[in-house]
Enzyme design. Structure first.
Site, PDB file in Angstrom:
ATOM      1  N   LYS A  54       0.842  -1.202   0.000  1.00 12.47           N
ATOM      2  CA  LYS A  54       0.000   0.000   0.000  1.00 12.47           C
ATOM      3  C   LYS A  54       0.879   1.253   0.000  1.00 12.47           C
ATOM      4  CE  LYS A  54      -3.832  -2.341   2.293  1.00 12.47           C
ATOM      5  NZ  LYS A  54      -4.561  -2.652   3.525  1.00 12.47           N
ATOM      6  N   GLN A  98      -4.377  -1.086   9.718  1.00 12.57           N
ATOM      7  CA  GLN A  98      -4.416  -2.433   9.125  1.00 12.57           C
ATOM      8  C   GLN A  98      -5.060  -3.424  10.094  1.00 12.57           C
ATOM      9  OE1 GLN A  98      -3.623  -3.148   6.026  1.00 12.57           O
ATOM     10  NE2 GLN A  98      -3.754  -5.350   6.129  1.00 12.57           N
ATOM     11  N   ASP A 121     -10.781   3.474   4.185  1.00 17.02           N
ATOM     12  CA  ASP A 121     -11.145   2.056   4.190  1.00 17.02           C
ATOM     13  C   ASP A 121     -12.665   1.876   4.103  1.00 17.02           C
ATOM     14  OD1 ASP A 121      -9.374  -0.036   4.281  1.00 17.02           O
ATOM     15  OD2 ASP A 121      -9.012   0.110   6.432  1.00 17.02           O
TER      16      ASP A 121
HETATM   17  N1  GUN Z   1      -6.799  -6.301   6.193  1.00 23.80           N
HETATM   18  C1  GUN Z   1      -7.064  -6.990   5.062  1.00 23.80           C
HETATM   19  N2  GUN Z   1      -7.674  -6.190   4.159  1.00 23.80           N
HETATM   20  C2  GUN Z   1      -7.798  -4.965   4.745  1.00 23.80           C
HETATM   21  C3  GUN Z   1      -8.332  -3.725   4.311  1.00 23.80           C
HETATM   22  O1  GUN Z   1      -8.848  -3.565   3.200  1.00 23.80           O
HETATM   23  N3  GUN Z   1      -8.245  -2.709   5.197  1.00 23.80           N
HETATM   24  C4  GUN Z   1      -7.702  -2.862   6.423  1.00 23.80           C
HETATM   25  N4  GUN Z   1      -7.665  -1.806   7.240  1.00 23.80           N
HETATM   26  N5  GUN Z   1      -7.193  -3.992   6.859  1.00 23.80           N
HETATM   27  C5  GUN Z   1      -7.243  -5.041   6.017  1.00 23.80           C
END
Ligand code: GUN
Length: 284
Positions: A54, A98, A121
């Site tokens: 990311k 995350q 998100d």
């Molecule tokens: N863990 C796995 N996918 C995601 C996501 O799209 N956002 C977040 N914050 N954590 C994740």
């Protein structure tokens, strides 16, 4: 005839190029670069890889990309403090904590502490509610990416039966809402659904987001259906695999996303899209 492959990597690349252009335009016009801060608590190896990807993607898009690493034993109030600081920082347009978080931290509380305007998100209840009621909040990146892929492939949704397998807040539930907003008839089912194969067999579009490698078999797929596989599992040999038994399903499906190279790259692309949008909204 084998199914057409939906190339998530290529579609994601075009979204990322579009976002990069928008970000450059914004910077030229206002001097502001979109800012994304990703918070990682603990050292789960898979999460570490996702977060690094990311950050790299945000850099490539010309964003101000930051990562905050916190130890696994971080106390909940300390994490809430970090979120509050990011909420107050005008150079931060997008905050992503995350998931999963260590067990001693209440993820719901942390998500609710994020300013909904920075919740790229799309997990804050305000954004979830806006998706539910048809408002312009932030859409969770994976379902948003799925919709983008279906649009790119010109998949007709109106009046079609979409079957979503999985009911998480991150994927299943928001995916169902998005498909509904496009006039699909939507069924949400899950691992405890009675006779799941028969339900999946009614889907013109199937979104598989159960988190169990190869669970959805080829014989469950309606001939010609569009199959979107959200799964990211490891098989017995440690190889990345989806929730759909790919080699079987591609014999019956009309189109299918591979794993890897399907939904995964789209998630990151839509995160960039949401962050750029958050920066634009912050300035208007
Ligand atoms: N863990 C796995 N996918 C995601 C996501 O799209 N956002 C977040 N914050 N954590 C994740």
């Amino acid at each position: 005839m084998a199914a057409r492959l939906i190339d998530g990597k290529a579609i994601a690349a075009s979204v990322r190029a579009e976002v990069r252009e928008k970000a450059a335009e914004l910077a030229a016009r206002t001097g502001v670069r979109p800012g994304l801060t990703v918070v990682l608590v603990g050292d789960d190896p898979a999460s570490r890889v996702y977060v690094r990807n990311k950050g790299k993607a945000a850099d490539e898009a010309g964003f101000v990309s930051r990562q905050i690493d916190l130890p696994a034993d971080t106390k909940e109030p300390e994490l809430l403090e970090v979120v509050a600081r990011l909420n107050a920082d005008p150079s931060v347009h997008g905050i992503l904590v995350q998931l999963p978080l260590p067990k001693h931290i209440d993820a719901k509380k942390v998500i609710e502490a994020i300013d909904p305007r920075k919740d790229v998100d799309g997990l804050h209840p305000v954004n979830a509610g806006l998706l539910f009621t048809g408002g312009a909040g932030f859409i969770p990146c994976t379902p948003y990416g799925i919709l983008r892929m279906l649009d790119h492939e010109k998949v007709e949704l109106k009046g079609k039966h979409a079957v979503v397998v999985g009911r998480s807040n991150l994927v299943g539930k928001p995916a169902a809402m998005l498909l509904l907003s496009r006039h699909a008839t939507v069924t949400i089912c899950h691992s405890r659904t009675e006779d799941l194969p028969s339900v999946v067999r009614t889907g013109d579009v199937v979104v598989a987001a159960v988190g169990r490698g190869g669970m959805i078999r080829g014989s469950w797929i309606k001939p010609g259906a569009v199959v979107i596989d959200v799964g990211m599992n490891r098989d017995a040999a440690g190889k990345l695999c989806g929730d759909v038994a790919f080699e079987e399903a591609r014999q019956t499906a009309g189109a299918i996303t591979p794993v890897p190279g399907g939904v995964g790259p789209m998630t990151i692309a839509m995160l960039l899209q949401n962050t750029c949008e958050a920066a634009l909204r912050a300035l208007s």
